[in-house]
Design a protein around this motif. Structure first.
Motif, PDB file in Angstrom:
ATOM      1  N   THR A  42       0.840  -1.215   0.000  1.00  0.00           N
ATOM      2  CA  THR A  42       0.000   0.000   0.000  1.00  0.00           C
ATOM      3  C   THR A  42       0.868   1.255   0.000  1.00  0.00           C
ATOM      4  O   THR A  42       0.576   2.228  -0.701  1.00  0.00           O
ATOM      5  CB  THR A  42      -0.929  -0.001   1.238  1.00  0.00           C
ATOM      6  N   LEU A  43       1.940   1.244   0.769  1.00  0.00           N
ATOM      7  CA  LEU A  43       2.810   2.426   0.834  1.00  0.00           C
ATOM      8  C   LEU A  43       3.488   2.665  -0.514  1.00  0.00           C
ATOM      9  O   LEU A  43       3.628   3.811  -0.958  1.00  0.00           O
ATOM     10  CB  LEU A  43       3.855   2.253   1.945  1.00  0.00           C
ATOM     11  N   GLN A  44       3.889   1.586  -1.181  1.00  0.00           N
ATOM     12  CA  GLN A  44       4.531   1.729  -2.498  1.00  0.00           C
ATOM     13  C   GLN A  44       3.580   2.382  -3.501  1.00  0.00           C
ATOM     14  O   GLN A  44       4.010   3.129  -4.380  1.00  0.00           O
ATOM     15  CB  GLN A  44       4.969   0.360  -3.048  1.00  0.00           C
ATOM     16  N   ASN A  60      -3.177  10.719  11.969  1.00  0.00           N
ATOM     17  CA  ASN A  60      -3.695  11.724  11.033  1.00  0.00           C
ATOM     18  C   ASN A  60      -4.374  11.115   9.816  1.00  0.00           C
ATOM     19  O   ASN A  60      -4.562  11.782   8.806  1.00  0.00           O
ATOM     20  CB  ASN A  60      -2.537  12.622  10.578  1.00  0.00           C
ATOM     21  N   LEU A  61      -4.764   9.867   9.935  1.00  0.00           N
ATOM     22  CA  LEU A  61      -5.239   9.125   8.772  1.00  0.00           C
ATOM     23  C   LEU A  61      -6.417   9.794   8.066  1.00  0.00           C
ATOM     24  O   LEU A  61      -6.459   9.876   6.842  1.00  0.00           O
ATOM     25  CB  LEU A  61      -5.604   7.697   9.214  1.00  0.00           C
ATOM     26  N   LYS A  62      -7.357  10.294   8.873  1.00  0.00           N
ATOM     27  CA  LYS A  62      -8.582  10.853   8.278  1.00  0.00           C
ATOM     28  C   LYS A  62      -8.294  12.084   7.431  1.00  0.00           C
ATOM     29  O   LYS A  62      -9.043  12.395   6.501  1.00  0.00           O
ATOM     30  CB  LYS A  62      -9.599  11.193   9.373  1.00  0.00           C
ATOM     31  N   SER A  63      -7.230  12.795   7.760  1.00  0.00           N
ATOM     32  CA  SER A  63      -6.947  14.042   7.031  1.00  0.00           C
ATOM     33  C   SER A  63      -6.216  13.782   5.707  1.00  0.00           C
ATOM     34  O   SER A  63      -5.982  14.707   4.938  1.00  0.00           O
ATOM     35  CB  SER A  63      -6.115  14.979   7.906  1.00  0.00           C
ATOM     36  N   LEU A  64      -5.857  12.545   5.448  1.00  0.00           N
ATOM     37  CA  LEU A  64      -5.033  12.264   4.265  1.00  0.00           C
ATOM     38  C   LEU A  64      -5.840  12.043   2.997  1.00  0.00           C
ATOM     39  O   LEU A  64      -5.293  12.052   1.899  1.00  0.00           O
ATOM     40  CB  LEU A  64      -4.150  11.029   4.519  1.00  0.00           C
ATOM     41  N   GLU A  65      -7.136  11.835   3.180  1.00  0.00           N
ATOM     42  CA  GLU A  65      -8.035  11.648   2.030  1.00  0.00           C
ATOM     43  C   GLU A  65      -7.550  10.575   1.062  1.00  0.00           C
ATOM     44  O   GLU A  65      -7.450  10.783  -0.151  1.00  0.00           O
ATOM     45  CB  GLU A  65      -8.272  12.984   1.318  1.00  0.00           C
ATOM     46  N   LEU A  66      -7.232   9.432   1.629  1.00  0.00           N
ATOM     47  CA  LEU A  66      -6.820   8.283   0.812  1.00  0.00           C
ATOM     48  C   LEU A  66      -8.064   7.588   0.269  1.00  0.00           C
ATOM     49  O   LEU A  66      -9.178   7.812   0.755  1.00  0.00           O
ATOM     50  CB  LEU A  66      -6.038   7.285   1.678  1.00  0.00           C
ATOM     51  N   SER A  67      -7.859   6.717  -0.709  1.00  0.00           N
ATOM     52  CA  SER A  67      -8.984   5.910  -1.179  1.00  0.00           C
ATOM     53  C   SER A  67      -9.421   4.999  -0.023  1.00  0.00           C
ATOM     54  O   SER A  67      -8.633   4.705   0.888  1.00  0.00           O
ATOM     55  CB  SER A  67      -8.561   5.055  -2.375  1.00  0.00           C
ATOM     56  N   GLU A  68     -10.647   4.555  -0.091  1.00  0.00           N
ATOM     57  CA  GLU A  68     -11.181   3.692   0.968  1.00  0.00           C
ATOM     58  C   GLU A  68     -10.329   2.436   1.126  1.00  0.00           C
ATOM     59  O   GLU A  68     -10.041   1.992   2.232  1.00  0.00           O
ATOM     60  CB  GLU A  68     -12.624   3.317   0.618  1.00  0.00           C
ATOM     61  N   LYS A  69      -9.894   1.917  -0.003  1.00  0.00           N
ATOM     62  CA  LYS A  69      -9.082   0.688  -0.008  1.00  0.00           C
ATOM     63  C   LYS A  69      -7.743   0.920   0.697  1.00  0.00           C
ATOM     64  O   LYS A  69      -7.315   0.114   1.516  1.00  0.00           O
ATOM     65  CB  LYS A  69      -8.874   0.256  -1.464  1.00  0.00           C
ATOM     66  N   GLU A  71      -6.981   3.393   2.798  1.00  0.00           N
ATOM     67  CA  GLU A  71      -7.204   3.723   4.211  1.00  0.00           C
ATOM     68  C   GLU A  71      -7.450   2.447   5.017  1.00  0.00           C
ATOM     69  O   GLU A  71      -6.870   2.260   6.091  1.00  0.00           O
ATOM     70  CB  GLU A  71      -8.390   4.681   4.353  1.00  0.00           C
ATOM     71  N   SER A  72      -8.268   1.547   4.485  1.00  0.00           N
ATOM     72  CA  SER A  72      -8.515   0.269   5.169  1.00  0.00           C
ATOM     73  C   SER A  72      -7.225  -0.515   5.319  1.00  0.00           C
ATOM     74  O   SER A  72      -6.977  -1.137   6.349  1.00  0.00           O
ATOM     75  CB  SER A  72      -9.482  -0.609   4.382  1.00  0.00           C
ATOM     76  N   SER A  73      -6.402  -0.505   4.293  1.00  0.00           N
ATOM     77  CA  SER A  73      -5.157  -1.263   4.356  1.00  0.00           C
ATOM     78  C   SER A  73      -4.250  -0.722   5.458  1.00  0.00           C
ATOM     79  O   SER A  73      -3.618  -1.493   6.189  1.00  0.00           O
ATOM     80  CB  SER A  73      -4.429  -1.223   3.005  1.00  0.00           C
ATOM     81  N   ILE A  74      -4.204   0.586   5.589  1.00  0.00           N
ATOM     82  CA  ILE A  74      -3.342   1.159   6.638  1.00  0.00           C
ATOM     83  C   ILE A  74      -3.916   0.868   8.026  1.00  0.00           C
ATOM     84  O   ILE A  74      -3.180   0.522   8.950  1.00  0.00           O
ATOM     85  CB  ILE A  74      -3.114   2.660   6.390  1.00  0.00           C
ATOM     86  N   ILE A  75      -5.245   0.960   8.162  1.00  0.00           N
ATOM     87  CA  ILE A  75      -5.859   0.626   9.457  1.00  0.00           C
ATOM     88  C   ILE A  75      -5.571  -0.835   9.814  1.00  0.00           C
ATOM     89  O   ILE A  75      -5.130  -1.147  10.919  1.00  0.00           O
ATOM     90  CB  ILE A  75      -7.383   0.889   9.426  1.00  0.00           C
TER      91      ILE A  75
END
Ligand code: MN3
Length: 192
Positions: A42-44, A60-69, A71-75
Motif C-alpha cells: 500500500t505504501l509503495q 492523522n489518517l482521516k486528514s489524508l483523504e486516501l482511497s477507501e481501499k 485507508e482500510s489497508s493502513i488501518i
C-alpha cells in the motif's frame, strides 16, 4: 518507509508453557509478516506516504483523504504491524517490571488485582477478533478493546499494554478457551 519484520528478542519457545512455540512461529513469522507485506504494498502505491512515520500516519489518517481501499489497508495492516510489534516487546520469559507503570496502574485502578480483573473482562468480552488495551489517553490510563487490528493511535491514544485476542494468538493450544489463554498470558507479560 519500507518496513521489516522485527526479530523477537527471545526464542520462539521462551514463553512455554504459557504460549507454545508453534503458535509463536506462525504468529510472528506468518501473521505479522503478512501485515507488513501488505502494508508495504500500500505504501509503495502511495509514494507521498513513504517518508511518513507510521504512528504519525495513524494519528492523522482521516486528514489524508486516501482511497477507501488504501485507508482500510493502513488501518488493518499498519495497525497489525504496530500492534504486534508492541505485543512482542511487552512479553518475555523473565519479568522486567516497570515500577513507574505499576504505580500508575495502582493509583488509577486501586490495585494490580483490580486492574487485571477489569482488563480480563474487557479481553473476554471482545466479540470476535481484536485487542484489549491499556492506553495512555491524555495522560490518563484507560482500559478498552478494539476490533480487528484497529490501533489506539487512530483515536490519539498511546497503547502501553496490548493483548491479542484473535484466535490465531491462542487456538492451537487453547482452542476456544480464551479465558485460559488470558490467564496464562499474565505470566509472560514482563512489564508488570
Ligand atoms: Mn495476532
Amino acid at each position: 518507509m519500507n518496513l521489516n519484520l522485527p526479530n523477537l528478542t527471545y526464542d520462539y519457545n521462551a514463553l512455554e508453557p504459557f504460549i507454545d512455540e508453534q503458535t509463536m512461529r506462525i504468529h510472528h513469522d506468518l501473521h505479522h509478516a503478512g501485515y507488513i507485506a501488505k502494508l508495504n504494498a500500500t505504501l509503495q502505491e502511495n509514494p507521498s506516504l513513504l517518508d511518513r512515520d507510521l504512528i504519525d500516519l495513524m494519528k492523522n489518517l482521516k486528514s489524508l483523504e486516501l482511497s477507501e481501499k488504501d485507508e482500510s489497508s493502513i488501518i488493518n495492516n499498519g495497525g497489525g504491524h504496530l500492534n504486534h510489534s508492541l505485543f512482542w516487546q511487552i512479553l518475555g520469559p523473565k519479568k522486567e517490571i516497570n515500577e513507574e507503570l505499576k504505580d500508575r496502574i495502582k493509583t488509577t485502578f486501586g490495585s494490580i488485582e483490580s486492574f487485571k480483573e477489569e482488563f480480563d473482562n474487557v479481553a473476554s468480552l471482545r466479540f470476535g477478533s481484536g485487542w484489549a488495551w491499556l492506553v495512555d489517553s491524555n495522560k490518563t490510563l484507560k482500559i478498552y478493546s478494539t476490533p480487528n487490528q484497529d490501533s489506539p493511535y487512530l483515536t490519539g491514544d498511546t497503547p502501553i499494554i496490548g493483548l491479542d485476542v484473535w484466535e490465531h494468538a491462542y487456538y492451537l493450544k487453547y482452542q476456544n478457551r480464551r479465558p485460559e489463554y488470558i490467564e496464562a498470558w499474565w505470566n509472560v507479560l514482563k512489564v508488570i
